[in-house]
Design a protein around this motif. Structure first.
Motif, PDB file in Angstrom:
ATOM      1  N   PHE A  70     -27.153  -5.898 -13.102  1.00 35.55           N
ATOM      2  CA  PHE A  70     -28.134  -6.226 -12.068  1.00 35.55           C
ATOM      3  C   PHE A  70     -27.391  -6.468 -10.759  1.00 35.55           C
ATOM      4  N   GLY A  71     -27.880  -5.882  -9.673  1.00 32.25           N
ATOM      5  CA  GLY A  71     -27.241  -6.138  -8.393  1.00 32.25           C
ATOM      6  C   GLY A  71     -28.045  -5.602  -7.233  1.00 32.25           C
ATOM      7  N   THR A  72     -27.592  -5.916  -6.026  1.00 29.18           N
ATOM      8  CA  THR A  72     -28.176  -5.326  -4.832  1.00 29.18           C
ATOM      9  C   THR A  72     -27.846  -3.835  -4.846  1.00 29.18           C
ATOM     10  N   PRO A  73     -28.571  -3.018  -4.077  1.00 24.67           N
ATOM     11  CA  PRO A  73     -28.281  -1.574  -4.076  1.00 24.67           C
ATOM     12  C   PRO A  73     -26.828  -1.250  -3.768  1.00 24.67           C
ATOM     13  N   CYS A  74     -26.222  -1.947  -2.798  1.00 27.14           N
ATOM     14  CA  CYS A  74     -24.826  -1.649  -2.458  1.00 27.14           C
ATOM     15  C   CYS A  74     -23.894  -1.975  -3.612  1.00 27.14           C
ATOM     16  N   GLN A  75     -24.206  -3.015  -4.377  1.00 20.67           N
ATOM     17  CA  GLN A  75     -23.372  -3.361  -5.528  1.00 20.67           C
ATOM     18  C   GLN A  75     -23.487  -2.312  -6.637  1.00 20.67           C
ATOM     19  N   VAL A  76     -24.710  -1.814  -6.850  1.00 18.73           N
ATOM     20  CA  VAL A  76     -24.908  -0.767  -7.858  1.00 18.73           C
ATOM     21  C   VAL A  76     -24.197   0.517  -7.441  1.00 18.73           C
ATOM     22  N   TYR A  77     -24.350   0.901  -6.180  1.00 16.78           N
ATOM     23  CA  TYR A  77     -23.672   2.109  -5.696  1.00 16.78           C
ATOM     24  C   TYR A  77     -22.161   1.936  -5.756  1.00 16.78           C
ATOM     25  N   GLY A  78     -21.664   0.748  -5.429  1.00 18.58           N
ATOM     26  CA  GLY A  78     -20.232   0.487  -5.498  1.00 18.58           C
ATOM     27  C   GLY A  78     -19.704   0.601  -6.912  1.00 18.58           C
ATOM     28  N   LEU A  79     -20.453   0.058  -7.873  1.00 14.90           N
ATOM     29  CA  LEU A  79     -20.052   0.156  -9.279  1.00 14.90           C
ATOM     30  C   LEU A  79     -20.020   1.604  -9.732  1.00 14.90           C
ATOM     31  N   LYS A  80     -21.049   2.359  -9.368  1.00  7.32           N
ATOM     32  CA  LYS A  80     -21.115   3.769  -9.780  1.00  7.32           C
ATOM     33  C   LYS A  80     -19.946   4.572  -9.175  1.00  7.32           C
ATOM     34  N   CYS A  86       0.831  -1.214   0.000  1.00  8.91           N
ATOM     35  CA  CYS A  86       0.000   0.000   0.000  1.00  8.91           C
ATOM     36  C   CYS A  86       0.862   1.258   0.000  1.00  8.91           C
ATOM     37  N   VAL A  87       0.502   2.220  -0.856  1.00  8.81           N
ATOM     38  CA  VAL A  87       1.229   3.503  -0.939  1.00  8.81           C
ATOM     39  C   VAL A  87       0.372   4.651  -0.407  1.00  8.81           C
ATOM     40  N   ASN A  88      -0.747   4.300   0.255  1.00  7.27           N
ATOM     41  CA  ASN A  88      -1.634   5.301   0.855  1.00  7.27           C
ATOM     42  C   ASN A  88      -2.120   6.356  -0.147  1.00  7.27           C
ATOM     43  N   CYS A  89      -2.508   5.897  -1.338  1.00 12.08           N
ATOM     44  CA  CYS A  89      -3.008   6.818  -2.362  1.00 12.08           C
ATOM     45  C   CYS A  89      -4.406   7.332  -2.029  1.00 12.08           C
ATOM     46  N   GLY A  90      -5.145   6.587  -1.219  1.00 12.44           N
ATOM     47  CA  GLY A  90      -6.459   7.015  -0.783  1.00 12.44           C
ATOM     48  C   GLY A  90      -7.599   6.704  -1.728  1.00 12.44           C
ATOM     49  N   LEU A  91      -7.317   6.053  -2.857  1.00 10.78           N
ATOM     50  CA  LEU A  91      -8.375   5.757  -3.829  1.00 10.78           C
ATOM     51  C   LEU A  91      -9.443   4.842  -3.242  1.00 10.78           C
ATOM     52  N   CYS A  92      -9.019   3.890  -2.429  1.00  8.93           N
ATOM     53  CA  CYS A  92      -9.981   2.938  -1.853  1.00  8.93           C
ATOM     54  C   CYS A  92     -10.978   3.650  -0.946  1.00  8.93           C
ATOM     55  N   ASP A  93     -10.509   4.641  -0.192  1.00 14.30           N
ATOM     56  CA  ASP A  93     -11.403   5.400   0.683  1.00 14.30           C
ATOM     57  C   ASP A  93     -12.367   6.265  -0.128  1.00 14.30           C
ATOM     58  N   ASN A 105     -18.825   7.443   1.066  1.00 13.04           N
ATOM     59  CA  ASN A 105     -19.090   8.521   0.104  1.00 13.04           C
ATOM     60  C   ASN A 105     -20.300   8.161  -0.754  1.00 13.04           C
ATOM     61  N   LYS A 106     -21.464   8.178  -0.154  1.00 10.19           N
ATOM     62  CA  LYS A 106     -22.665   7.742  -0.857  1.00 10.19           C
ATOM     63  C   LYS A 106     -23.052   8.717  -1.964  1.00 10.19           C
ATOM     64  N   ILE A 107     -23.439   8.163  -3.106  1.00  5.76           N
ATOM     65  CA  ILE A 107     -23.947   8.955  -4.222  1.00  5.76           C
ATOM     66  C   ILE A 107     -25.373   9.407  -3.914  1.00  5.76           C
ATOM     67  N   GLN A 108     -25.700  10.613  -4.293  1.00  6.33           N
ATOM     68  CA  GLN A 108     -27.064  11.109  -4.096  1.00  6.33           C
ATOM     69  C   GLN A 108     -28.001  10.417  -5.074  1.00  6.33           C
ATOM     70  N   GLY A 109     -29.024   9.769  -4.546  1.00  7.21           N
ATOM     71  CA  GLY A 109     -29.989   9.103  -5.405  1.00  7.21           C
ATOM     72  C   GLY A 109     -31.028  10.067  -5.946  1.00  7.21           C
ATOM     73  N   VAL A 110     -31.815   9.600  -6.913  1.00  3.45           N
ATOM     74  CA  VAL A 110     -32.871  10.430  -7.494  1.00  3.45           C
ATOM     75  C   VAL A 110     -34.218   9.720  -7.333  1.00  3.45           C
ATOM     76  N   SER A 111     -35.264  10.514  -7.191  1.00  2.00           N
ATOM     77  CA  SER A 111     -36.604   9.958  -7.001  1.00  2.00           C
ATOM     78  C   SER A 111     -37.115   9.310  -8.282  1.00  2.00           C
ATOM     79  N   PRO A 112     -37.997   8.321  -8.154  1.00  2.00           N
ATOM     80  CA  PRO A 112     -38.577   7.695  -9.348  1.00  2.00           C
ATOM     81  C   PRO A 112     -39.415   8.697 -10.137  1.00  2.00           C
ATOM     82  N   ILE A 113     -39.333   8.610 -11.454  1.00  2.00           N
ATOM     83  CA  ILE A 113     -40.162   9.462 -12.310  1.00  2.00           C
ATOM     84  C   ILE A 113     -41.391   8.698 -12.805  1.00  2.00           C
ATOM     85  N   ARG A 114     -41.383   7.388 -12.554  1.00  2.00           N
ATOM     86  CA  ARG A 114     -42.490   6.559 -13.017  1.00  2.00           C
ATOM     87  C   ARG A 114     -42.494   5.249 -12.240  1.00  2.00           C
ATOM     88  N   SER A 115     -43.672   4.677 -12.074  1.00  2.00           N
ATOM     89  CA  SER A 115     -43.789   3.396 -11.386  1.00  2.00           C
ATOM     90  C   SER A 115     -44.744   2.498 -12.163  1.00  2.00           C
TER      91      SER A 115
END
Length: 396
Positions: A155-165, A42-49, A56-66
């Motif tokens: 396709f994934g659980t919410p945490c997997q989608v947020y992690g990918l994003k 590890c070189v303490n680059c901080g990318l993992c954090d 660092n949660k991404i701001q979600g958006v409300s549904p526009i349709r259901s």
């Protein structure tokens, strides 16, 4: 250097982003994967954090349709957990030269995420899997495909989608994401011990698994396992794995304090079961085959759904009512079981049947009730009794 302890959801974003390859996803005593850093590299680059969706949660958006929908292909409906939303969408992406990434059950009967680029393998992603999946190098592979200009459906659980994003750090037009509303995930270790137990009981190796086979209709699905010796096992509430899952005693610790609840999501689509669709759509009759609730969060998602709408039976729905009747886990946390630690402690010492019978004993009345339900279904009376019960509840 990533160090968030039990808050970690296991999304693998930190593992994927590490340029020095000093992070490995290793199982703890319960069998859940957590990032372990090789401090010498590890070189303490901080990318993992920076990439961690918990920190660092991404701001979600409300549904526009259901909507509530079901694929028009009868076979896909019968073999899907609910309404078969994934198959037409996956076919659309493959048709346009793209790839699909979703959870499959591999040849070792482990749950893992895999990239698929052909029609033949699309069925592998169909259906629910209640075990946390191995992501392996999917995030890196997805980015490579996106950069190549290919459409990618994830396709994934919410945490997997947020992690990918968070890993991608850019909202690519050619990425389509679907998050699955869930109550939590069981450990791969529990799943392995369960399958070993079932193979020992059946005296045969597992050949096929369906976590939600509609043997008795959508509302009474079973965990079905077919074995090499042609025997078939199918149970639900009296099954040792399903009893553990239904009672929420086996979830990853972060699942009890999920960071990704609420109807606002960073995905294009959010999907969940539609048990009570007749109460908030124009659907008049529930035929017990299953429908899927779909919240559309983006214009991109809405345009895609409109483009492939001829592949579905679609009913517009009221977002608030859909969540009220069928989306309890959209907003709510899974209740923490005080015996959870004891469960995994016992599992490390005993077989799964012994562990469950100590903490969540299956009683004679439970076995009797499941048998009665099967008999009533064969006689064609189960749905009638359900309707009578609903009618009585409605009068009270």
């Amino acid at each position: 250097m990533i160090s968030i302890g039990e808050k970690c959801c296991g999304c693998t974003a930190c593992y994927a982003i590490c340029k020095k390859k000093c992070i490995n996803m290793l199982p703890n005593d319960e069998g859940f994967l957590y990032p372990v850093v090789d401090v010498k590299k590890c070189v303490n680059c901080g990318l993992c954090d920076k990439v961690c969706p918990i920190e660092n949660k991404i701001q979600g958006v409300s549904p526009i349709r259901s909507v509530v929908l079901r694929t028009k292909v009868e076979e896909d409906v019968l073999n899907s957990a609910s309404g078969g939303f994934s198959i037409p969408l996956a076919n659309y992406v493959i048709k346009n030269g793209g790839v699909v990434c979703g959870a499959i059950i591999n040849e070792k009967h482990e749950v893992q995420h895999k990239l698929i680029d052909n029609y033949e393998d699309i069925n592998l992603i169909r259906g629910s899997k209640y075990v946390q999946s191995y992501m392996n190098n999917c995030f890196q592979e997805i980015k490579n495909k996106i950069v190549e200009g290919k459409k990618v459906l994830f396709f994934g659980t919410p945490c997997q989608v947020y992690g990918l994003k968070k890993y991608l750090n850019y909202d690519y037009d050619n990425l389509i994401t679907v998050d699955l509303v869930c109550k939590g995930v069981a450990s791969p270790k529990l799943w392995e011990k369960y399958l070993n137990y079932r193979e020992e009981k059946q005296q045969s190796k597992v050949d096929y698994i369906n976590f939600r086979k509609k043997n008795r209709g959508y509302h009474s699905a079973d965990l079905e396992i077919k074995f090499k010796n042609s025997s078939v096992y199918a149970k639900n509430k009296t099954d040792f794995f399903m009893r553990s899952y239904i009672n929420s005693i086996c979830m990853r610790k972060s699942c009890y304090q999920c960071n990704f609840k609420g109807k606002d999501r960073c995905s294009d689509f959010t999907i969940f079961d539609a048990w009570n669709a007749t109460k908030y759509t124009s659907l008049k009759k529930d035929d017990d085959k299953g429908y899927t609730n779909v919240l559309i969060h983006t214009n991109k998602g809405n345009e895609i759904l409109n483009e492939i709408s001829n592949m579905y039976k679609i009913y517009e729905s009221d977002i608030s009512k859909a969540i009220f009747y069928d989306g309890v886990m959209v907003d709510n946390q899974t209740e923490y079981m005080k015996q959870r630690e004891k469960f995994y402690e016992l599992l490390n010492q005993k077989k799964i049947d012994e562990t469950v019978q100590i903490l969540l004993p299956i009683k004679t009345i439970d076995v009797f009730m499941e048998l009665i339900k099967k008999i009533l279904y064969k006689l064609g009376l189960l749905n009638l009794i359900k309707k009578l019960k609903e009618g009585l509840n409605g009068k009270n």
